[in-house]
Write an enzyme that holds these catalytic residues in place. Structure first.
Site, PDB file in Angstrom:
ATOM      1  N   CYS A 174       0.732  -1.100  -0.059  1.00 50.45           N
ATOM      2  CA  CYS A 174      -0.022   0.009  -0.017  1.00 50.45           C
ATOM      3  C   CYS A 174       0.680   1.290   0.182  1.00 50.45           C
ATOM      4  CB  CYS A 174      -0.903   0.041   1.188  1.00 50.45           C
ATOM      5  SG  CYS A 174      -1.755  -1.624   1.589  1.00 50.45           S
TER       6      CYS A 174
ATOM      7  N   LYS B 286     -10.163   6.124   4.008  1.00 51.31           N
ATOM      8  CA  LYS B 286     -11.457   5.487   4.812  1.00 51.31           C
ATOM      9  C   LYS B 286     -12.481   6.177   3.627  1.00 51.31           C
ATOM     10  CE  LYS B 286     -14.862   4.059   6.928  1.00 51.31           C
ATOM     11  NZ  LYS B 286     -15.656   4.052   5.458  1.00 51.31           N
TER      12      LYS B 286
ATOM     13  N   HIS C  28      -8.699   3.796  -1.354  1.00 52.54           N
ATOM     14  CA  HIS C  28      -7.717   3.237  -1.245  1.00 52.54           C
ATOM     15  C   HIS C  28      -7.115   2.600  -2.453  1.00 52.54           C
ATOM     16  CE1 HIS C  28      -3.735   2.030   0.382  1.00 52.54           C
ATOM     17  NE2 HIS C  28      -4.107   0.885   1.127  1.00 52.54           N
TER      18      HIS C  28
END
Lengths: 386, 143
Positions: A83, A329, A333
């Site tokens: 990520c 959130k 993402h």
């Protein structure tokens, strides 16, 4: 030392982008970034693609993206730091300019997660750790990794499920002001607390969504940056670190040691401290991750992350506004795009172009906190007006 | 699948891995006989879990096996409610990280315990299991 600046930014709409291929999605950001920088594509020496992949059809996303965007013959590669792949791409592009390879480089983050069904993505992200020792027999999931930290943090510091839900409420509040966010709707604390448990104690509203999206930044050497723009945003420090693949080998479960180390390196390189940061993005893939980020970055003392969110210290008007773009959130993402998206956001904030969700800029310094996996990788970037 | 028009690809791919265990075979063989062992570097004495034949501390490749015993203490835990599809049918399961007396930590399922009962500090015991295919693995139970 030569300095490197962000001189152009681009950002796609985040969400379930089943309308575009990976090349088309990346193009949206690349075109904006190149136009914003006012550069000729031919002058870009190196294009680094941040992408985790596995869930999208193209195995060589770098050349697919470059071909679509007419970046003929450019030096290129895909980089992976889970990520944090976007920040890894940024670091690589930064090093390219710093090394003198060329005066311009571009970091592109892109992820296309909706090309497979959601259970397949759950499976693939769950394997992001130690496949042999922690997935094969035990079926870890991404929420489960962070849940191990949440339980330890709750047990040690008295952090509550409500504290975590407050992070989601804040994210949705600012996401509602970001036209590029996946979710542009406010939520209540009750709604967050009442959502389905995915990996106890984490619920659906503690978790970021699966997202398609892209972001791009053009970087320039000092001389070229000053010629191109009156508002270069300088990369003042990049700190990165890593931690064990196996969660069982971690020293503790109340913070991410890799983030603490990366922050120390980034602050030291930039010659700033947490007290100098006007605005930040924190990697809130899960709400507990944002609370730990406050602590790991030194925005508060260890164990006081929950206090910061309760007191509104990370909202506009608070001590250090965090995730004014809606965070992972609410903004979404798209794994490999996130680090670049965060860099775009902090650049906008420091340029004073964030509109309704603009943070007050006093010292002219912003920070990007981008984590790969469960603190497996940590990349922290300090950006500044000068 | 998607609201927008798309070509649903006809090509599928199944991945099934062979995981090498030659260098850690003693661990799996011991597990079958009910013992939980791991590697200890012959040169610097570093105990590693998961077991590894090359020492991460001094890079020495001579090692012996040490018995970790069976008792551990719960450090942290979770209950997985949304499972990966390859675990469909395993039901919600508890996962715990347990710490052995020498400091080695292990992640495994925690069986026979309700979610509400699983707490940091809880005393655990490691037990051997075999998968349907006959592969050995290990779980924690309440001590």
């Amino acid at each position: 030392m030569n300095r490197v600046a962000v001189v152009g930014i681009g950002h796609s709409k985040f969400g379930r982008r089943t309308d575009v291929s990976i090349g088309e999605l990346a193009f949206e950001s690349i075109k904006q970034a190149v136009d914003d920088a006012g550069v000729d594509r031919k002058d870009i020496a190196n294009v680094v693609i941040g992408n985790m992949g596995g869930w999208s059809a193209e195995s060589l996303p770098a050349v697919v993206v470059d071909e679509y965007a007419g970046l003929d013959g450019v030096g290129t590669m895909r980089v992976e730091a889970a990520c944090a792949s976007g920040s890894a791409a940024l670091k690589s592009a930064y090093n390219s300019v710093l090394s003198g390879e060329g005066d311009l480089a571009m970091a592109v983050g892109v992820e296309k997660m909706s090309e497979v069904d959601t259970p397949t993505t759950v499976e693939l992200i769950g394997r992001a750790g130690s496949y042999a020792w922690e997935f094969e027999n035990y079926g870890m999931t991404f929420p489960a990794y962070y849940a191990l930290y949440a339980v330890a943090h709750m047990n040690k510091f008295g952090t509550t499920e409500e504290d975590m839900a407050r992070v989601a409420v804040k994210a949705h509040h600012y996401g509602a002001m970001n036209p590029l966010a996946q979710f542009q709707k406010e939520i209540t604390l009750e709604k967050a607390l009442g959502s389905q448990v995915v990996a106890w104690p984490l619920k659906l509203y503690d978790a970021c969504p699966l997202t398609d999206g892209s972001a791009a930044v053009v970087l320039a050497s000092e001389e070229v940056a000053k010629r191109l723009t009156d508002t270069p945003i300088w990369i003042r420090g990049i700190g990165c670190s890593s931690d064990s693949a196996n969660l069982s080998r971690r020293g503790s479960y109340v913070g991410l040691d890799a983030a603490v180390r990366a922050a120390r390196r980034a602050y030291s390189m930039a010659k700033v401290g947490p007290e100098d940061i006007d605005v930040a993005t924190a990697h809130d893939c899960f709400t507990i991750a944002e609370l730990m980020a406050y602590e790991d970055l030194g925005f508060c003392k260890k164990g006081e992350g929950a206090k910061m969110i309760r007191e509104g210290q990370t909202e506009i008007g608070g001590r250090i506004p965090v995730n004014l773009d809606g965070g992972l959130k609410a903004k979404g993402h798209p794994v490999g795009a996130t680090g670049v998206s965060m860099t775009v956001e902090i650049t906008k904030q420091l340029r004073g172009e964030a509109g309704k969700r603009q943070a007050p800029i006093r010292k002219g310094v912003g920070l990007v906190h981008n984590i790969g996996g469960t603190g497996h990788y940590a990349y922290i970037t300090v950006l500044a007006r000068d | 699948m998607s609201a927008e028009p798309s070509l649903h690809s006809r090509r599928t791919l199944t991945l099934r891995f062979d995981l090498p265990i030659s260098k850690t075979r003693e661990f799996w063989d011991s597990l079958r006989s009910g013992k939980f062992v791991t590697t200890k570097c012959a040169k610097c004495g570093t105990v590693s879990f998961p077991p590894q034949s090359d020492c991460p501390k001094c890079m020495g490749s001579e090692f012996g096996w040490v018995d970790l015993g069976r008792d551990a203490t719960l450090v942290t835990c979770t209950q997985v409610r949304i499972m990966p599809p390859s675990f469909a049918g395993s039901g919600p399961y508890l996962i715990a990280i347990g710490e052995f007396s020498g400091g080695a930590k292990v992640l495994a399922w925690l069986e026979g315990v309700k979610r509400e009962e699983a707490m940091p500090g809880m005393k655990l015991r490691v037990e051997a299991r075999a998968s349907r295919e006959g592969n050995p693995f290990y779980v924690f139970v309440r001590a």
